[in-house]
Design an enzyme around this catalytic site. Structure first.
Site, PDB file in Angstrom:
ATOM      1  N   ASP A 129      -1.260  43.915  -0.552  1.00  0.00           N
ATOM      2  CA  ASP A 129      -1.490  43.336  -1.879  1.00  0.00           C
ATOM      3  C   ASP A 129      -2.898  42.745  -1.873  1.00  0.00           C
ATOM      4  O   ASP A 129      -3.159  41.760  -1.173  1.00  0.00           O
ATOM      5  CB  ASP A 129      -0.449  42.256  -2.187  1.00  0.00           C
ATOM      6  CG  ASP A 129      -0.472  41.808  -3.646  1.00  0.00           C
ATOM      7  OD1 ASP A 129      -1.531  41.912  -4.282  1.00  0.00           O
ATOM      8  OD2 ASP A 129       0.579  41.351  -4.140  1.00  0.00           O
ATOM      9  N   LEU A 186       0.848  35.963 -15.287  1.00  0.00           N
ATOM     10  CA  LEU A 186      -0.264  36.737 -14.752  1.00  0.00           C
ATOM     11  C   LEU A 186       0.239  38.164 -14.594  1.00  0.00           C
ATOM     12  O   LEU A 186       1.032  38.454 -13.699  1.00  0.00           O
ATOM     13  CB  LEU A 186      -0.724  36.191 -13.400  1.00  0.00           C
ATOM     14  CG  LEU A 186      -0.915  34.677 -13.260  1.00  0.00           C
ATOM     15  CD1 LEU A 186      -1.479  34.349 -11.881  1.00  0.00           C
ATOM     16  CD2 LEU A 186      -1.802  34.123 -14.348  1.00  0.00           C
ATOM     17  N   ARG A 201      -4.546  41.533  -4.504  1.00  0.00           N
ATOM     18  CA  ARG A 201      -4.844  40.740  -5.693  1.00  0.00           C
ATOM     19  C   ARG A 201      -5.328  39.338  -5.350  1.00  0.00           C
ATOM     20  O   ARG A 201      -4.811  38.678  -4.472  1.00  0.00           O
ATOM     21  CB  ARG A 201      -3.614  40.667  -6.594  1.00  0.00           C
ATOM     22  CG  ARG A 201      -3.301  41.987  -7.275  1.00  0.00           C
ATOM     23  CD  ARG A 201      -2.027  41.927  -8.061  1.00  0.00           C
ATOM     24  NE  ARG A 201      -0.858  41.731  -7.203  1.00  0.00           N
ATOM     25  CZ  ARG A 201       0.395  41.677  -7.662  1.00  0.00           C
ATOM     26  NH1 ARG A 201       0.621  41.765  -8.954  1.00  0.00           N
ATOM     27  NH2 ARG A 201       1.391  41.514  -6.819  1.00  0.00           N
TER      28      ARG A 201
END
Length: 213
Positions: free
Chosen positions: A134, A59, A136
């Site tokens: 983060d 990823l 994500r």
């Protein structure tokens, strides 16, 4: 485990990839309908896995500065280059995810760089801007893998959060395969922060010995 909304393959096209160091490989690029975040994420299918083998999957979050311009402030460009070759050798998929700057976007990432120049680490800089360390989310990545018929992976990553999120989303992580360590005088503090703040599996002792920052 989260019940994922189904995504479907939109198109597949063969593309010859050529890198600046001369490495060449042919890939199949796959686009999708129905991704949860509405972004134009891309699957790069490489090599031919052995029958019944668990595919090697990375990823990879988009990094314009590192992937395109070769910025030495991160290790993204070298990780991308390494991943393409390793996956092509074994067979698997690189998911190129449009999550610049750990999900905060390009402009915010560059604002964070300015704060890093004043002494903050990469995570503290995001926090100082009122942004997540983060941001994500790998829901779309799990959808993409499912649409490709992949329900178990060997994950090419040093980041335990990626493995944890995939498992929570119903994708089996058979093994986590570490990437190389790509240090420069400009990214050692960044790499050390990844180890100390988010438990990336990088050799902290070696990074400390470089004596930068």
């Amino acid at each position: 485990m989260t019940d994922l909304p189904a995504a479907t393959q939109r198109s597949r096209v063969r593309v010859p990839l050529r890198f600046g160091d001369g490495y060449r490989v042919d890939a199949e690029l796959v686009t999708f309908h129905g991704l949860a975040d509405g972004q134009e994420h891309l699957a790069v299918v490489l090599g031919n896995p052995a029958p019944g083998a668990v595919p090697l999957v990375r990823l990879h979050s988009e990094c314009l500065t590192g992937d395109v311009f070769g910025s030495a402030r991160c290790d993204c460009g070298p990780q991308l280059r390494e991943a393409v070759e390793r996956i092509a050798e074994r067979g698997g998929v690189l998911l190129y995810l449009r999550q610049e700057g750990r999900g905060i976007g390009l402009y915010n990432k560059l604002d964070a760089y300015a704060l890093q120049d004043q002494g903050l680490d990469t995570y503290a800089a995001n926090t100082a801007l009122g942004l997540p360390e983060d941001a994500r989310d790998y829901t779309a990545a799990a959808q993409m893998l499912t649409a490709l018929g992949i329900d178990e992976v060997d994950l090419f990553s040093n980041n335990p959060d990626k493995a944890g999120q995939l498992r929570d989303l119903g994708i089996g992580v058979h093994d986590r395969v570490p990437t190389g360590v790509f240090t420069t005088a400009h990214n050692v503090r960044y790499l050390r922060a990844k180890v100390l703040q988010t438990q990336h599996t990088l050799p902290l002792g070696e990074l400390t010995e470089l004596g930068v920052g």
